[in-house]
Design a protein around this motif. Structure first.
Motif, short mmCIF file in Angstrom:
data_model
loop_
_atom_site.label_atom_id
_atom_site.label_comp_id
_atom_site.label_asym_id
_atom_site.label_seq_id
_atom_site.Cartn_x
_atom_site.Cartn_y
_atom_site.Cartn_z
N HIS A 84 0.83 -1.20 0.00
CA HIS A 84 0.00 0.00 0.00
C HIS A 84 0.87 1.26 0.00
CE1 HIS A 84 -4.34 1.32 1.10
NE2 HIS A 84 -3.76 2.20 0.30
N LEU A 85 1.67 1.40 -1.05
CA LEU A 85 2.61 2.51 -1.16
C LEU A 85 2.26 3.50 -2.26
CD1 LEU A 85 6.00 0.57 -0.80
CD2 LEU A 85 4.79 1.89 0.95
N GLY A 86 1.08 3.34 -2.87
CA GLY A 86 0.74 4.19 -4.01
C GLY A 86 0.80 5.67 -3.71
N GLY A 87 0.48 6.06 -2.49
CA GLY A 87 0.50 7.47 -2.13
C GLY A 87 1.75 7.91 -1.41
N ALA A 88 2.78 7.08 -1.42
CA ALA A 88 3.99 7.39 -0.64
C ALA A 88 4.98 8.19 -1.48
CB ALA A 88 4.63 6.10 -0.14
N SER A 89 4.72 9.48 -1.64
CA SER A 89 5.68 10.37 -2.28
C SER A 89 5.80 11.63 -1.43
CB SER A 89 5.25 10.74 -3.70
OG SER A 89 4.24 11.73 -3.68
N ARG A 90 6.95 12.27 -1.50
CA ARG A 90 7.13 13.51 -0.74
C ARG A 90 6.13 14.57 -1.18
NH1 ARG A 90 13.71 14.35 -0.10
NH2 ARG A 90 14.07 12.45 1.12
N ALA A 91 5.83 14.58 -2.48
CA ALA A 91 4.89 15.58 -2.98
C ALA A 91 3.51 15.41 -2.35
CB ALA A 91 4.78 15.48 -4.50
N VAL A 92 3.10 14.18 -2.06
CA VAL A 92 1.80 13.95 -1.43
C VAL A 92 1.77 14.61 -0.05
CG1 VAL A 92 0.28 12.21 -0.44
CG2 VAL A 92 1.26 11.86 -2.70
#
Length: 346
Positions: A312-320
């Protein structure tokens, strides 16, 4: 507003850090004196879960109450449990709650409403990240990238060259018939990217009107029968739970590929494993699951040569994290200036 500093509790965590929230608030309200108290909760190093009557929260009611004791007027958080007990303690001073996620599942909305405390959220913060991750999963599944990496980097074997045989070589995105189930903020971005690759993009979404990138189809069955690869982007509702089961998977052409970075329960995992084991599906790439964390006894673990699994890493970005903090600060700014809130649920 009074001349006193605006008191804000930034109850962040190790992803949406309280410092990001504080900087976004000062940028949004440069002319106003803003006093930010920072609290760092344990997520994602500590798991989220139910806390009192709310779900998907991290931290305890006591630590949030202690942090609010300074008299915060605004609470900005991602994971803090905003329960009836917390709201009851803070109601005399608290005037606004902003949640840095797509839905305030960690807030008792009824309790907030009864105390006239607006609750806001930050929709769309992870749409680009999830869309990019979905395309990455699709490429990984089509071209056997994780399996080839494992052979060479972990096992020191050059036998990945077997994937160069015609029977085992992967599929290209160019000219590939790809069906998208759902055309919201994520699905529409995936469609644009896949069109740029030259894929034959088809979309099924009965709720979307107007122009789309790709060909619109009128039924899920039609989409499945025409698609060599499927990506899921639908919301999880009682109607979409188990959207793809054994019957639907059987409609896909032999050798098809499925990608799910939306919600795990959209897909019947037992039926998916059956289709992979039988060879009807050649691969699947999953970032979400019916049960999370994925149980150790899940059949998916035994299909490592045919599946790509990420936690469940789809939203794991610094930009998020940065977008979430910025969107939350914008809501605080609207409230402070007496403007209508953009994303309020109460």
């Amino acid at each position: 507003m009074s001349d006193d500093p605006l008191q804000v509790l930034a109850a962040g965590d190790h992803f949406v850090q309280p410092g990001l929230i504080a900087r976004a608030l000062h940028h949004e309200l440069p002319e106003q004196d803003v006093s930010v108290r920072e609290l760092t909760l344990g997520w994602p190093l500590d798991p989220f879960g139910p806390v009192a009557e709310v779900r998907e929260a991290c931290g305890t009611e006591d630590e949030v109450i202690a942090a609010l004791a300074g008299g915060a007027e605004v609470l900005v958080t991602q994971m803090a449990p905003v329960t009836e007990r917390v709201l009851d303690f803070a109601a005399e001073r608290l005037r606004l709650v902003v949640v840095c996620r797509g839905g305030p599942v960690n807030v008792n909305l009824d309790a907030a409403k009864s105390r006239d405390i607006p609750v806001c959220y930050t929709p769309g913060r992870n749409a680009a990240a999830t869309a990019e991750f979905t395309v990455g999963l699709l490429l990984a599944a089509l071209r056997r990238i994780p399996q080839s990496h494992d052979l060479l980097a972990r096992q020191g074997s050059w036998k990945g060259s077997a994937y160069y045989t015609y029977e085992h070589s992967g599929l290209e995105l160019e000219d590939l018939p790809i069906g998208l189930v759902g055309y919201g903020a994520v699905g529409s971005r995936v469609a644009r990217v896949l069109c740029a690759f030259g894929a034959q993009v088809m979309v099924y979404d009965p709720y979307v009107r107007g122009e789309i990138h790709g060909l619109r189809v009128t039924s899920l069955d039609e989409l499945l029968t025409k698609s060599t690869a499927i990506t899921l982007h639908a919301r999880l509702t009682p109607e979409t739970r188990g959207l793809l089961g054994a019957r639907e998977l059987a409609l896909l052409p032999p050798g098809a590929v499925i990608v799910n970075a939306a919600r795990g329960p959209l897909l019947d995992e037992a039926a998916l494993c059956d289709a992979l084991e039988s060879g009807h599906l050649s691969a699947a790439a999953l970032d979400t699951y019916e049960q999370e964390p994925l149980p150790p006894d899940s059949r998916l673990h035994d299909l490592a040569d045919r599946v790509v699994l990420t936690p469940h890493l789809g939203g794991a970005s610094r930009a998020v994290a940065e977008k979430a903090a910025t969107t939350a600060a914008e809501e605080v700014g609207r409230w402070a200036r007496g403007e209508p809130l953009a994303h309020s649920l109460t």
